[in-house]
Design a protein around this motif. Structure first.
Motif, PDB file in Angstrom:
ATOM      1  N   ASP A 199       0.816  -1.221   0.000  1.00  0.00           N
ATOM      2  CA  ASP A 199       0.000   0.000   0.000  1.00  0.00           C
ATOM      3  C   ASP A 199       0.844   1.262   0.000  1.00  0.00           C
ATOM      4  OD1 ASP A 199      -2.743  -1.284   0.581  1.00  0.00           O
ATOM      5  OD2 ASP A 199      -1.413  -2.137   2.096  1.00  0.00           O
ATOM      6  N   LYS A 214      -0.160   9.299   5.400  1.00  0.00           N
ATOM      7  CA  LYS A 214      -1.131   9.240   4.285  1.00  0.00           C
ATOM      8  C   LYS A 214      -1.889   7.914   4.305  1.00  0.00           C
ATOM      9  CE  LYS A 214       1.638  11.884   1.024  1.00  0.00           C
ATOM     10  NZ  LYS A 214       2.497  11.692  -0.145  1.00  0.00           N
ATOM     11  N   THR A 217      -4.395   7.794   7.115  1.00  0.00           N
ATOM     12  CA  THR A 217      -5.563   8.620   6.805  1.00  0.00           C
ATOM     13  C   THR A 217      -6.507   7.890   5.860  1.00  0.00           C
ATOM     14  OG1 THR A 217      -4.213  10.609   7.095  1.00  0.00           O
ATOM     15  CG2 THR A 217      -6.311  10.879   5.926  1.00  0.00           C
ATOM     16  N   ARG A 218      -5.928   7.244   4.833  1.00  0.00           N
ATOM     17  CA  ARG A 218      -6.736   6.466   3.873  1.00  0.00           C
ATOM     18  C   ARG A 218      -7.462   5.325   4.569  1.00  0.00           C
ATOM     19  NH1 ARG A 218      -2.268   6.750   0.221  1.00  0.00           N
ATOM     20  NH2 ARG A 218      -1.806   4.558   0.582  1.00  0.00           N
ATOM     21  N   GLU A 221     -10.355   6.639   6.645  1.00  0.00           N
ATOM     22  CA  GLU A 221     -11.462   7.099   5.783  1.00  0.00           C
ATOM     23  C   GLU A 221     -12.287   5.905   5.289  1.00  0.00           C
ATOM     24  OE1 GLU A 221      -9.434   9.313   2.775  1.00  0.00           O
ATOM     25  OE2 GLU A 221      -9.382  11.170   3.965  1.00  0.00           O
TER      26      GLU A 221
END
Length: 225
Positions: A199, A214, A217-218, A221
């Protein structure tokens, strides 16, 4: 002196203090960063950590050895002790923090890069579970499940051991498809990371933390949907 010029000068001084194994200089410069009202997080990542990346390169070139590495790390921590209390949560992206399992894959005993990245994760506020070097692939799976870490970071410094990363990614994802996997190390490229099903990818210690934030955060979400 203009603030940007002062910032660049102090960052370079912090970096040099780490490379030159000078604890006192690192401490004094870190104190000056605080007194001048400059960003402590910037000083850690682009000063102290940048210096440690140079140290890693010197180690790879056999110009520095383990004793030098330890003294450089002492200088880094001397500066870090002063700067860490002044890091603002919003700068370090504290809301995106989580747990990381990290290690160098089976057959690979090179761990200086992994150790630097581990240090950067800790600086940025992540909880790090360090498995060390020459780690059997199933240990990554076991530790991720035991700690429920959101990220597993795999390091390899040789092309031969890098190939084990693909299997490790498959094994981890089979047990927990939601975990984020990051790859790094000299032979690893972004294309290789994507090919192996990872990833995230980090080409340096500094970028590893930004990439991890990052990824976190993904993940959050996706979980919120």
């Amino acid at each position: 002196m203009a603030k940007e010029q002062l910032r660049e000068e102090l960052l370079k001084t912090l970096s040099d203090a780490v490379v030159n194994m000078d604890e006192d200089f690192a401490r004094e410069t870190a104190q000056r960063v605080v007194e001048e009202g400059l960003s402590a997080y910037d000083a850690v990542m682009n000063g102290l950590a940048a210096g440690m990346e140079i140290v890693g390169e010197l180690y790879d070139k056999h110009e520095y050895f383990v004793p030098e590495l330890l003294l450089c790390a002492d200088a880094l921590y001397a500066g870090l002790d002063i700067l860490k209390p002044h890091i603002k949560p919003e700068e370090a992206g504290q809301s995106a923090k989580g747990q990381v399992v990290i290690g160098t894959v089976q057959g690979d005993v090179h761990d200086i890069g992994k150790n630097i990245i581990k240090m950067m994760f800790e600086v940025a506020g992540f909880t790090v579970h360090d498995l060390g070097r020459d780690v059997p692939l199933e240990r990554f799976v076991e530790e991720q499940m035991k700690t429920d870490s959101e990220i597993v970071a795999l390091s390899a410094m040789m092309t031969t051991t890098m190939m084990g990363m693909k299997k490790a990614v498959e094994m981890i994802k089979a047990k927990n498809p939601n975990v984020a996997i990051m790859l790094g190390g000299a032979p690893v490229t972004r294309d290789v990371a994507e090919l192996f099903g990872a990833d995230g990818y980090a080409e340096s210690a500094g970028s590893a933390v930004q990439e991890a934030i990052k990824v976190m955060t993904r993940l959050r979400e996706m979980q919120a949907k």
